[in-house]
Design a protein around this motif. Structure first.
Motif, short mmCIF file in Angstrom:
data_model
loop_
_atom_site.label_atom_id
_atom_site.label_comp_id
_atom_site.label_asym_id
_atom_site.label_seq_id
_atom_site.Cartn_x
_atom_site.Cartn_y
_atom_site.Cartn_z
N SER A 173 0.84 -1.21 0.00
CA SER A 173 0.00 0.00 0.00
C SER A 173 0.87 1.25 0.00
CB SER A 173 -0.92 0.00 1.23
OG SER A 173 -0.17 -0.09 2.42
N SER A 174 2.09 1.14 -0.54
CA SER A 174 3.00 2.28 -0.52
C SER A 174 2.55 3.39 -1.49
CB SER A 174 4.42 1.82 -0.88
OG SER A 174 4.45 1.23 -2.17
N ARG A 175 1.86 3.00 -2.56
CA ARG A 175 1.41 4.01 -3.53
C ARG A 175 -0.08 4.28 -3.41
NH1 ARG A 175 4.02 5.74 -7.79
NH2 ARG A 175 2.19 5.64 -9.15
N HIS A 176 -0.86 3.23 -3.24
CA HIS A 176 -2.31 3.39 -3.15
C HIS A 176 -2.83 2.49 -2.05
CE1 HIS A 176 -2.25 5.73 -6.85
NE2 HIS A 176 -1.50 4.78 -7.37
N ASN A 177 -3.85 2.97 -1.33
CA ASN A 177 -4.34 2.20 -0.19
C ASN A 177 -5.71 1.60 -0.46
OD1 ASN A 177 -6.28 4.26 0.22
ND2 ASN A 177 -4.86 5.40 1.53
N GLU A 178 -6.22 0.89 0.53
CA GLU A 178 -7.50 0.19 0.39
C GLU A 178 -8.67 1.15 0.16
OE1 GLU A 178 -4.69 -2.52 2.49
OE2 GLU A 178 -5.24 -0.40 2.67
N PHE A 179 -8.60 2.34 0.74
CA PHE A 179 -9.68 3.30 0.55
C PHE A 179 -9.78 3.76 -0.91
CE2 PHE A 179 -8.58 3.65 5.05
CZ PHE A 179 -9.84 3.52 5.63
N GLU A 180 -8.64 3.91 -1.56
CA GLU A 180 -8.63 4.29 -2.97
C GLU A 180 -9.16 3.16 -3.85
OE1 GLU A 180 -5.01 6.77 -4.16
OE2 GLU A 180 -4.39 5.90 -2.25
N VAL A 181 -8.81 1.93 -3.49
CA VAL A 181 -9.33 0.78 -4.24
C VAL A 181 -10.85 0.74 -4.15
CG1 VAL A 181 -9.40 -1.74 -4.36
CG2 VAL A 181 -7.22 -0.59 -3.96
N ALA A 182 -11.39 0.91 -2.93
CA ALA A 182 -12.84 0.88 -2.73
C ALA A 182 -13.53 2.00 -3.51
CB ALA A 182 -13.17 0.99 -1.24
N GLU A 183 -12.92 3.19 -3.49
CA GLU A 183 -13.51 4.34 -4.19
C GLU A 183 -13.52 4.13 -5.69
OE1 GLU A 183 -12.78 9.17 -4.71
OE2 GLU A 183 -11.46 7.97 -3.42
N THR A 184 -12.43 3.62 -6.23
CA THR A 184 -12.34 3.40 -7.68
C THR A 184 -13.26 2.28 -8.12
OG1 THR A 184 -10.01 4.08 -7.55
CG2 THR A 184 -10.72 3.03 -9.59
N LEU A 185 -13.44 1.28 -7.28
CA LEU A 185 -14.29 0.15 -7.62
C LEU A 185 -15.75 0.55 -7.79
CD1 LEU A 185 -13.82 -2.93 -7.99
CD2 LEU A 185 -14.52 -3.23 -5.61
N ARG A 186 -16.14 1.64 -7.15
CA ARG A 186 -17.54 2.10 -7.26
C ARG A 186 -17.90 2.46 -8.70
NH1 ARG A 186 -21.05 4.31 -3.33
NH2 ARG A 186 -20.56 3.61 -1.24
N ARG A 187 -16.93 2.81 -9.51
CA ARG A 187 -17.21 3.15 -10.90
C ARG A 187 -17.73 1.96 -11.68
NH1 ARG A 187 -11.93 4.85 -12.40
NH2 ARG A 187 -12.58 4.15 -14.45
N PHE A 188 -17.45 0.76 -11.18
CA PHE A 188 -17.95 -0.46 -11.82
C PHE A 188 -19.29 -0.90 -11.21
CE2 PHE A 188 -13.42 -0.40 -12.53
CZ PHE A 188 -13.27 -0.87 -13.81
N GLY A 189 -19.80 -0.11 -10.27
CA GLY A 189 -21.08 -0.43 -9.65
C GLY A 189 -20.99 -1.12 -8.31
N TRP A 190 -19.80 -1.65 -7.97
CA TRP A 190 -19.63 -2.40 -6.72
C TRP A 190 -19.50 -1.45 -5.53
CZ3 TRP A 190 -20.44 -7.35 -7.72
CH2 TRP A 190 -20.03 -7.89 -8.94
N ILE A 191 -20.13 -1.82 -4.42
CA ILE A 191 -19.96 -1.10 -3.17
C ILE A 191 -19.24 -2.02 -2.20
CG2 ILE A 191 -21.12 0.09 -1.27
CD1 ILE A 191 -23.49 0.55 -3.18
N VAL A 192 -17.97 -1.77 -2.01
CA VAL A 192 -17.11 -2.59 -1.14
C VAL A 192 -16.49 -1.68 -0.09
CG1 VAL A 192 -15.06 -4.06 -1.02
CG2 VAL A 192 -16.62 -4.26 -2.96
#
Length: 462
Positions: free
Chosen positions: A352-371
């Motif tokens: 997670s040195s460049r991107h963290n779990e919160f960014e993954v969750a936020e970006t995933l919303r563009r595909f419709g998923w809420i994680v």
């Protein structure tokens, strides 16, 4: 409120248009709550939506259906009932209300005993793990009970029974164990807790009991892990709550709490009313509530039976394994959750040195998923995880699609400047602070590359 009325069609369209902006409930993988039921059950619910459950004299059949649900659930949890003996329990609007009622019963039992012994009864406490759901904190604050939490540690994200029993004192009204942690889905070791507490009670002369919060796991363990001892088979377990609207497979708005015996629910907590037509006992925090969810729970219990529930839970577990293995194959995640327990996958980024779990969750919303992404509680708060809950309507196809979308998200984030993470680190990357010019050049280069890629794709697509 508007001054004038509008046509019913217009009112419907206005509200419907706004609701389109909500997320898709079936893609809301943050929630344990049921998002799909059979059309026949939907029909039953709509036909009974105008029944107020509290009017027991007017709707005696609905009351009988609730009592049947209580009896089936109590026997599912191995309550010590004789042939034809009625179970002690009640339907609630969810596990939060169920926990409040169980907690009040423990508090009153403890107070009554302390009064009889001539001992102080003004400082009750309850022992839980730091992983408990917020409703336990609400109970403690609303009803003036000290909450003593066993802190977690890395790689052990549930209550440690040994530490929990060490925290028990003469003012402890009960120890609350979680069958299916909200954070990782793991079952706490209720059997070990019971055995340790039996020994402590013998040494001290106390009789500290156990409540099992089986909100998530109560409709899972009996079908997937029937040999696991966590319920009324253990002598110190006096009450259990379970959410009908989670793996009980009913839409939001139904929970249950059952007691071991009648003596575990003090009579003075039960109210009797007669202004609705007949004498009616009631033990709830609210009064009026709909009948639909109670009827839906009864439908599921008789429609599915033991076999059907077992099949549903088996299928959820199989789909959980598909998702778990798919995420492991990416090589990008550490799996935090166990294979046994509530069918969910909790996991964190290996790097997670460049991107963290919160960014993954936020970006995933563009595909419709809420994680959801969240940090662990006390003493493990440095650990951040993502969590996917597997429900009945989450298929193998969706699991495979979700893994593919995770890979797309990670690939996209890998090509982006580490914007958020860099801000969190006060603009430093690898310990060296970037100048504004360097940051601007990096961002400009990224967007230039992105535009060139889009231009190339446009020229090559027919």
């Amino acid at each position: 409120m508007p001054e004038n009325s509008i046509p019913k069609e217009a009112a419907y369209q206005i509200i419907n248009d706004e609701l389109m902006l909500d997320g898709n409930p079936r893609l809301n993988l943050a929630s344990f709550v049921t998002t799909w039921m059979e059309p026949e059950c939907d029909k039953l619910m709509m036909e009974s939506i105008n029944k107020n459950y509290v009017d027991m004299d007017e709707y005696p059949v609905t009351t009988e259906l609730q009592n049947r649900c209580v009896n089936m659930i109590a026997r599912l949890f191995n309550a010590p009932l004789g042939d034809g003996e009625a179970a002690v329990g009640v339907g609630t609007v969810g596990s939060s209300e169920a926990i409040m009622l169980a907690g009040l019963a423990f508090k009153r039992q403890w107070q009554n005993k302390r009064k009889a012994q001539g001992l102080p009864y003004d400082k009750p406490n309850i022992v839980t793990g730091a992983n408990v759901q917020v409703c336990w904190e609400k109970f403690a604050r609303y009803f003036e009970v000290e909450l003593k939490e066993v802190n977690l540690r890395e790689d052990y994200y549930v209550m440690d029974p040994v530490k929990a029993v060490e925290m028990v004192d003469e003012n402890t009204i009960c120890v609350a164990a979680i069958l299916g942690s909200t954070l990782t889905g793991e079952f706490e070791d209720v059997k070990l807790l019971n055995d340790l507490l039996v020994e402590k009670n013998k040494q001290t002369g106390w009789d500290t009991p156990i409540h099992v919060d089986a909100a998530s796991g109560g409709f899972i363990a009996p079908f997937l892990y029937p040999e696991l001892e966590w319920d009324f088979r253990l002598p110190l377990v006096k009450s259990i709550n379970v959410s009908g609207h989670k793996y009980g497979l009913v839409y939001a708005g139904i929970g249950w709490v059952v007691w071991r015996t009648k003596t575990d629910l003090p009579d003075e907590l039960i109210f009797h009313i007669n202004y609705l037509g007949a004498d009616q006992p009631t033990f709830t925090l609210n009064f009026s509530k709909g009948s639909s969810q109670v009827i839906a729970q009864y439908y599921q219990l008789i429609r599915l039976g033991f076999e059907g529930y077992r099949n549903v839970m088996d299928n959820c577990r199989e789909n959980m394994m598909v998702l778990r293995q798919g995420l492991e194959k990416t090589g990008r995640f550490n799996i935090v959750s166990k294979e046994n327990g509530v069918p969910l996958v909790a996991f964190s980024l290996k790097d997670s040195s460049r991107h963290n779990e919160f960014e993954v969750a936020e970006t995933l919303r563009r595909f419709g998923w809420i994680v959801p992404a969240y940090t662990m509680p006390a003493d493990a708060q440095h650990v951040t995880v993502l969590r996917v809950v597997i429900r009945e309507d989450f298929s193998r196809t969706l699991a495979e699609r979700l893994v593919a979308d995770f890979e797309k998200v990670l690939h996209e984030l890998d090509t982006l400047p580490a914007r958020i993470h860099a801000k969190m680190a006060n603009g430093k990357v690898n310990g060296v602070k970037k100048t504004p010019e360097e940051t601007q050049r990096e961002v400009t280069a990224y967007w230039k590359k992105l535009l060139e890629t889009k231009k190339t794709n446009k020229n090559t697509i027919c």
